[in-house]
Design a protein around this motif. Structure first.
Motif, PDB file in Angstrom:
ATOM      1  N   LEU A 247       0.834  -1.212   0.000  1.00  0.00           N
ATOM      2  CA  LEU A 247       0.000   0.000   0.000  1.00  0.00           C
ATOM      3  C   LEU A 247       0.864   1.256   0.000  1.00  0.00           C
ATOM      4  N   GLU A 248       1.988   1.194   0.721  1.00  0.00           N
ATOM      5  CA  GLU A 248       2.905   2.351   0.729  1.00  0.00           C
ATOM      6  C   GLU A 248       3.419   2.626  -0.688  1.00  0.00           C
ATOM      7  N   VAL A 249       3.727   1.550  -1.426  1.00  0.00           N
ATOM      8  CA  VAL A 249       4.196   1.716  -2.813  1.00  0.00           C
ATOM      9  C   VAL A 249       3.070   2.300  -3.671  1.00  0.00           C
ATOM     10  N   ILE A 250       1.847   1.762  -3.511  1.00  0.00           N
ATOM     11  CA  ILE A 250       0.693   2.261  -4.290  1.00  0.00           C
ATOM     12  C   ILE A 250       0.493   3.757  -4.033  1.00  0.00           C
ATOM     13  N   ASN A 251       0.689   4.182  -2.776  1.00  0.00           N
ATOM     14  CA  ASN A 251       0.430   5.578  -2.417  1.00  0.00           C
ATOM     15  C   ASN A 251       1.602   6.517  -2.678  1.00  0.00           C
ATOM     16  N   SER A 252       2.800   5.955  -2.872  1.00  0.00           N
ATOM     17  CA  SER A 252       3.961   6.839  -3.051  1.00  0.00           C
ATOM     18  C   SER A 252       4.555   6.751  -4.452  1.00  0.00           C
ATOM     19  N   ASN A 253       4.789   5.524  -4.935  1.00  0.00           N
ATOM     20  CA  ASN A 253       5.479   5.403  -6.218  1.00  0.00           C
ATOM     21  C   ASN A 253       5.050   4.126  -6.939  1.00  0.00           C
ATOM     22  N   PRO A 254       3.761   4.039  -7.335  1.00  0.00           N
ATOM     23  CA  PRO A 254       3.305   2.802  -7.988  1.00  0.00           C
ATOM     24  C   PRO A 254       3.839   2.698  -9.406  1.00  0.00           C
ATOM     25  N   ARG A 255       3.792   1.489  -9.956  1.00  0.00           N
ATOM     26  CA  ARG A 255       4.165   1.294 -11.362  1.00  0.00           C
ATOM     27  C   ARG A 255       3.205   2.100 -12.243  1.00  0.00           C
ATOM     28  N   ALA A 256       3.631   2.366 -13.461  1.00  0.00           N
ATOM     29  CA  ALA A 256       2.886   3.261 -14.353  1.00  0.00           C
ATOM     30  C   ALA A 256       1.440   2.792 -14.552  1.00  0.00           C
ATOM     31  N   GLY A 257       1.233   1.477 -14.679  1.00  0.00           N
ATOM     32  CA  GLY A 257      -0.106   0.949 -14.934  1.00  0.00           C
ATOM     33  C   GLY A 257      -1.077   1.221 -13.803  1.00  0.00           C
ATOM     34  N   ILE A 258      -0.605   1.031 -12.566  1.00  0.00           N
ATOM     35  CA  ILE A 258      -1.479   1.290 -11.414  1.00  0.00           C
ATOM     36  C   ILE A 258      -1.707   2.796 -11.265  1.00  0.00           C
ATOM     37  N   LYS A 259      -0.656   3.580 -11.532  1.00  0.00           N
ATOM     38  CA  LYS A 259      -0.797   5.041 -11.474  1.00  0.00           C
ATOM     39  C   LYS A 259      -1.891   5.503 -12.448  1.00  0.00           C
ATOM     40  N   ALA A 260      -1.942   4.901 -13.634  1.00  0.00           N
ATOM     41  CA  ALA A 260      -2.954   5.278 -14.629  1.00  0.00           C
ATOM     42  C   ALA A 260      -4.364   4.907 -14.161  1.00  0.00           C
ATOM     43  N   LEU A 261      -4.493   3.792 -13.435  1.00  0.00           N
ATOM     44  CA  LEU A 261      -5.822   3.363 -12.973  1.00  0.00           C
ATOM     45  C   LEU A 261      -6.360   4.242 -11.854  1.00  0.00           C
ATOM     46  N   ILE A 262      -5.452   4.861 -11.080  1.00  0.00           N
ATOM     47  CA  ILE A 262      -5.918   5.649  -9.919  1.00  0.00           C
ATOM     48  C   ILE A 262      -5.797   7.155 -10.141  1.00  0.00           C
ATOM     49  N   LYS A 263      -5.494   7.557 -11.381  1.00  0.00           N
ATOM     50  CA  LYS A 263      -5.198   8.982 -11.614  1.00  0.00           C
ATOM     51  C   LYS A 263      -6.392   9.896 -11.311  1.00  0.00           C
ATOM     52  N   ASN A 264      -7.625   9.376 -11.426  1.00  0.00           N
ATOM     53  CA  ASN A 264      -8.799  10.225 -11.176  1.00  0.00           C
ATOM     54  C   ASN A 264      -9.333  10.128  -9.745  1.00  0.00           C
ATOM     55  N   VAL A 265      -8.640   9.361  -8.904  1.00  0.00           N
ATOM     56  CA  VAL A 265      -9.107   9.203  -7.522  1.00  0.00           C
ATOM     57  C   VAL A 265      -8.673  10.419  -6.708  1.00  0.00           C
ATOM     58  N   LYS A 266      -9.636  11.010  -6.016  1.00  0.00           N
ATOM     59  CA  LYS A 266      -9.358  12.268  -5.308  1.00  0.00           C
ATOM     60  C   LYS A 266      -8.737  12.061  -3.920  1.00  0.00           C
ATOM     61  N   LEU A 270      -4.837   5.889  -0.418  1.00  0.00           N
ATOM     62  CA  LEU A 270      -5.724   4.767  -0.729  1.00  0.00           C
ATOM     63  C   LEU A 270      -5.581   3.673   0.326  1.00  0.00           C
ATOM     64  N   SER A 271      -6.696   3.064   0.690  1.00  0.00           N
ATOM     65  CA  SER A 271      -6.707   1.954   1.648  1.00  0.00           C
ATOM     66  C   SER A 271      -6.884   0.640   0.889  1.00  0.00           C
ATOM     67  N   ILE A 272      -6.836  -0.468   1.630  1.00  0.00           N
ATOM     68  CA  ILE A 272      -7.104  -1.783   1.027  1.00  0.00           C
ATOM     69  C   ILE A 272      -8.492  -1.792   0.384  1.00  0.00           C
ATOM     70  N   THR A 273      -9.467  -1.159   1.052  1.00  0.00           N
ATOM     71  CA  THR A 273     -10.833  -1.096   0.507  1.00  0.00           C
ATOM     72  C   THR A 273     -10.842  -0.401  -0.845  1.00  0.00           C
ATOM     73  N   ASP A 274     -10.060   0.670  -0.974  1.00  0.00           N
ATOM     74  CA  ASP A 274      -9.982   1.379  -2.259  1.00  0.00           C
ATOM     75  C   ASP A 274      -9.380   0.481  -3.336  1.00  0.00           C
ATOM     76  N   VAL A 275      -8.385  -0.314  -2.953  1.00  0.00           N
ATOM     77  CA  VAL A 275      -7.779  -1.252  -3.917  1.00  0.00           C
ATOM     78  C   VAL A 275      -8.844  -2.249  -4.384  1.00  0.00           C
ATOM     79  N   VAL A 276      -9.664  -2.743  -3.426  1.00  0.00           N
ATOM     80  CA  VAL A 276     -10.718  -3.721  -3.755  1.00  0.00           C
ATOM     81  C   VAL A 276     -11.739  -3.127  -4.718  1.00  0.00           C
ATOM     82  N   PHE A 277     -12.112  -1.862  -4.510  1.00  0.00           N
ATOM     83  CA  PHE A 277     -13.218  -1.289  -5.287  1.00  0.00           C
ATOM     84  C   PHE A 277     -12.779  -0.423  -6.469  1.00  0.00           C
ATOM     85  N   ILE A 278     -11.511  -0.019  -6.518  1.00  0.00           N
ATOM     86  CA  ILE A 278     -11.065   0.851  -7.623  1.00  0.00           C
ATOM     87  C   ILE A 278     -10.099   0.121  -8.557  1.00  0.00           C
TER      88      ILE A 278
END
Length: 563
Positions: A247-266, A270-278
């Motif tokens: 989760l720390e990686v997702i929130n600080s420096n994710p790979r390009a693909g994950i960064k593209a999937l979460i770019k519109n999240v305000k 992000l929590s585990i729940t956000d990973v499950v639903f987004i």
């Protein structure tokens, strides 16, 4: 809803833990309920480190797997990384293939087509490997029951390394190495890894032969955390460590693909729940609607323009998936009503044109509606294919085992499974499945349960408690968000329904002279009458932070209320 208040731990244990950690009774109780009984347990829970991960060579056959991969590299063999088309499989393939490619070029990936090949290792995949001169296949998140497939590959001179986490059958495939902590003779200390987690142990073992430490593998943990969240495995032990750092990686420096999937999240974090639903539904949508390869390409690509294109395609697949899910759920619900099957102990529905990619989601929707073990069938080639979902504490895998004579093949977990059947056997299976569920399920399990950790008063809720509860994250099975009960509360006078169909409920609740809290209850709009006219009621809720216009306040999320 059935309210189930957990029994309180022994008073002496609570006092001992309070003194050891200098914490209040509420926190000590919550920790004991999660199996944390000492200062050392608490330190591991609140301050997990990568040093808490086990030696990968404790897993049965790990030495054989590493040796075979190193031999393949030495001999310049072609390696095929093969995995299932769901989130766990595609993240695992992305993880292992991208790690191997970081130092060895002769690596390719293979995701079976959900429609032509079905779940798991396929003969088509093995033939592809044979035609393209692959002599080693690393199978991830599948393979533990593929005995004939592995024998078939052997005849073609292709070796297999299996990395799986599903329950083995009586016989294990004759592969070069079988990595699965659920094997009875595997002494690996942690049994609950997902498929991507087993893949991570493999690259951890390989890294140790290259003088790399686990710290060098941290950039891969965004994939592992995504798989842990999506596969709904317990967030305990190693999974807790991997999920936290992932989760720390997702929130600080994710790979390009994950960064593209979460770019519109305000959200800031992000929590585990956000990973499950987004994140997870979008990765899943590729395999459901088109092909799992799209997900692997997205998760392994570093060229930004390519990543943006892949992410846009996946967004389209996800929109299609939502529409199909809505339409098929409606048709399935109509079928249950038309056939007068509302009062059964199980749900088994079938329509030949239902999209195979969304029947698992539809099964989950039907469980939400009728709350009973559910199987959704559709036509797949000459046979029928199905996805099964269960209710809490009922093992649907065991139920399928009891009805196995009617099935062609099946596999899965306690709560989710897949199967194929000949169409002429469907009615016999439906009858046998209903009879088995009726005979074995406890009637209580047919009503959804809210598991309540503790009864507290509103005076117990303060910013310090919220700060400590946030440190319980990441939440998930066996470490769920703490749920509280407070009795005899009342709304301050202006209950409000929200949403286009008035499906949600907003209250401002107080207890005696307490300050009171804003609350939101999703899907509880119909219960507004309970809260009208300042009538007293009992409330079950979790405690969360609410940010609005730069202000942070404590908000309660209602789970249920009763007069």
């Amino acid at each position: 809803m059935r309210w189930n208040l957990k029994s309180k731990p022994d008073n002496q244990k609570i006092k001992t833990l309070q003194n050891a950690l200098q914490i209040d009774e509420i926190v000590a109780t919550l920790l004991l309920q999660r199996g944390i009984e000492s200062y050392e347990d608490a330190k591991t829970f609140f301050r997990p480190t990568l040093d808490d991960l086990h030696d990968p060579f404790l897993m049965k056959d790990m030495d054989k797997a590493v040796k075979r991969i190193l031999t393949a590299i030495e001999n310049q063999e072609n390696i095929l990384v093969f995995g299932d088309y769901d989130v766990d499989g595609t993240t695992a393939v992305s993880l292992v293939s991208s790690y191997l490619k970081s130092f060895y070029p002769n690596v390719a990936t293979y995701i079976p087509d959900r429609y032509n090949e079905g779940y798991g290792i396929s003969y088509i995949g093995i033939d592809f490997a044979d035609d393209n001169d692959f002599s080693l296949i690393i199978a991830l998140d599948c393979g533990i029951k593929s005995i004939e497939h592995i024998d078939y590959a052997k005849q073609k001179g292709i070796d297999f390394i299996i990395c799986d986490h599903h329950r083995p059958g009586d016989t294990v495939p004759n592969a070069v190495a079988v990595l699965d902590p659920k094997q009875e003779d595997c002494n690996y200390p942690y049994k609950e890894l997902c498929g991507c987690g087993v893949g991570f142990k493999l690259i951890q073992a390989l890294a140790s032969t290259k003088n790399q430490s686990v710290d060098d593998l941290v950039p891969y943990l965004d994939l592992v955390a995504t798989a842990i969240a999506a596969d709904i495995v317990p967030i305990t032990g190693e999974n807790r460590v991997l999920a936290k750092f992932g989760l720390e990686v997702i929130n600080s420096n994710p790979r390009a693909g994950i960064k593209a999937l979460i770019k519109n999240v305000k959200k800031a974090t992000l929590s585990i729940t956000d990973v499950v639903f987004i994140i997870a539904p979008r990765i899943n949508a590729a395999g459901r609607i088109k092909h799992g390869n799209y997900a692997v390409e997205l998760l392994t690509e570093f060229d930004l323009s390519q990543v943006i294109q892949f992410a846009a395609e996946i967004e389209t697949f996800n929109a299609d998936r939502k529409n199909l899910d809505k339409q098929i759920t409606k048709e399935a619900l109509s079928q249950i009503i038309d056939n007068n099957e509302e009062d059964r102990f199980s749900t088994v529905v079938y329509q030949e044109d239902w999209h195979k990619g969304v029947i698992g989601i539809v099964a989950s929707r039907l469980v939400e509606n009728y709350y009973r073990p559910t199987i959704v069938f559709t036509k797949s080639g000459e046979k029928l294919a199905a996805s099964a979902r269960s209710v809490k504490d009922f093992d649907i895998y065991n139920a399928l085992e009891a009805c196995a004579e009617h099935l062609e093949q099946f596999g899965g977990h306690m709560y989710a499974a897949g199967m194929t059947i000949k169409e002429e056997n469907l009615q016999a299976f439906k009858q046998a499945f209903e009879e088995f569920v009726q005979k074995t399920i406890h009637p209580d399990l047919l009503t959804p349960e809210i598991s309540i950790d503790l009864e507290i008063n509103f005076d117990d809720i303060n910013p310090k408690l919220l700060r400590i509860l946030k440190q319980f994250e990441p939440f998930g099975p066996e470490n769920m968000t703490p749920i509280f009960l407070t009795k005899n509360v009342f709304d301050s006078g202006y209950p409000k329904q929200l949403g286009s169909d008035n499906e949600h409920l907003r209250l401002f609740v107080k207890q005696e002279q307490s300050e009171g809290f804003g609350t939101i209850g999703f899907g509880l709009g119909k219960k507004i009458e309970i809260a009208r006219d300042r009538k007293p009621f009992d409330l079950v809720y979790s405690i969360e932070e609410n940010e609005w216009n730069g202000n942070t306040t404590i908000q309660l999320q209602m789970r249920d209320l009763k007069a």
